[in-house]
Design an enzyme around this catalytic site. Structure first.
Site, PDB file in Angstrom:
ATOM      1  NE  ARG A 104      -2.749   0.149   3.630  1.00 14.33           N
ATOM      2  CZ  ARG A 104      -3.790   0.391   4.623  1.00 14.33           C
ATOM      3  NH1 ARG A 104      -5.063   0.119   4.256  1.00 14.33           N
ATOM      4  NH2 ARG A 104      -3.565   0.930   6.171  1.00 14.33           N
ATOM      5  CB  THR A 108      -2.576   7.145  -3.286  1.00 14.85           C
ATOM      6  OG1 THR A 108      -1.475   6.070  -2.469  1.00 14.85           O
ATOM      7  CG2 THR A 108      -2.118   8.393  -2.802  1.00 14.85           C
ATOM      8  CG  ASP A 200       2.878  -3.023   8.828  1.00 13.99           C
ATOM      9  OD1 ASP A 200       3.301  -4.185   8.272  1.00 13.99           O
ATOM     10  OD2 ASP A 200       2.793  -1.845   8.097  1.00 13.99           O
ATOM     11  CG  ASP A 203       6.322  -3.009   9.601  1.00 12.01           C
ATOM     12  OD1 ASP A 203       6.768  -3.669   8.210  1.00 12.01           O
ATOM     13  OD2 ASP A 203       6.111  -1.889   9.072  1.00 12.01           O
TER      14      ASP A 203
END
Ligand code: PRP
Ligand code: URA
Length: 209
Positions: A104, A108, A200, A203
């Protein structure tokens, strides 16, 4: 409209609580993504078709059941989807594995595709598309577009944590895709993260932050 189902078995809920905690380290996080992915897929596989086969036990001839129908492909969305593959392969060891690489754009929130590598006969297979996170839905929608562009027709999307916004977007874009998740969370925050979510996933899985 496609089906959306939350798979909230007590074992899944318990493991998901540990997965979400910010003090859960990479090793345990990785093990839990694997285990929860397997438990969710156990339920997703509930209605796979069976056929009768005659077998010989040491005692008698008997008619029993075995899986039939289309062969399966597991397709993780990289990176985080990779964490779910081994657990699913423990249940369905004959499945082939394709990969769709996507990230991603942080500003945006639009997904950018960087890799598509699929089994040659993907159009003949039932596909389990896997990604622990369904946030805005952009990555899942683009991944399904990619699969359909290559002839795929029979796709189930399996996630661990989903936001209502992502479920709605995926349902609207691809009403024929059944969606499964271990949890339906509250919402997305202004950065496109799922709340309460788990942060995340990529991660945390790979220890990159
Ligand atoms: C995460 C996650 C999904 C995507 C979900 O990947 O694994 O693929 O975000 O968000 P969306 O529904 O809004 O598209 P990310 O882009 O962080 O890439 P990574 O797995 O390589 O870290
Ligand atoms: N991707 C993640 O890894 N986590 C989120 O909360 C949203 C998107």
């Amino acid at each position: 409209m496609s089906n959306f189902q939350v798979i909230d078995h007590p074992l899944i809920q318990h493991k998901l609580s540990i997965l979400r905690r910010e003090d859960t380290g990479t090793k345990v996080f990785r093990e839990l993504v694997d285990e929860i992915g397997m438990l969710v897929t156990y339920e997703v596989s509930r209605n796979l078709p069976l056929e009768d086969v005659e077998i010989q036990t040491p005692v008698a001839k008997t008619v029993q059941k075995q899986l039939t129908g289309k062969k399966l492909a597991i397709v993780p969305i990289l990176r985080a989807g990779i964490g779910m593959v081994d657990g699913i392969l423990q249940l369905i060891p004959a499945a082939k594995v394709g990969h769709i690489g996507m990230y991603r754009d942080e500003e945006t929130l639009q997904p950018v595709e960087y890799l598509v590598k699929l089994p040659e006969d993907i159009d003949q297979r039932q596909i389990f598309l896997v990604d622990p996170m369904l946030a805005t839905g952009g990555s899942a929608i683009l991944a399904v577009n990619s699969l359909k562009a290559r002839g795929a027709k029979d796709i189930r999307f399996i996630s661990l944590v989903a936001a209502p916004e992502g479920v709605k977007a995926l349902q609207e874009a691809h009403p024929d895709v059944d969606i499964y998740s271990a949890s339906l969370d509250e919402k997305l925050n202004e950065h496109g993260y799922i709340v309460p979510g788990l942060g995340d996933a990529g991660d945390r899985l790979f220890g990159t932050k």
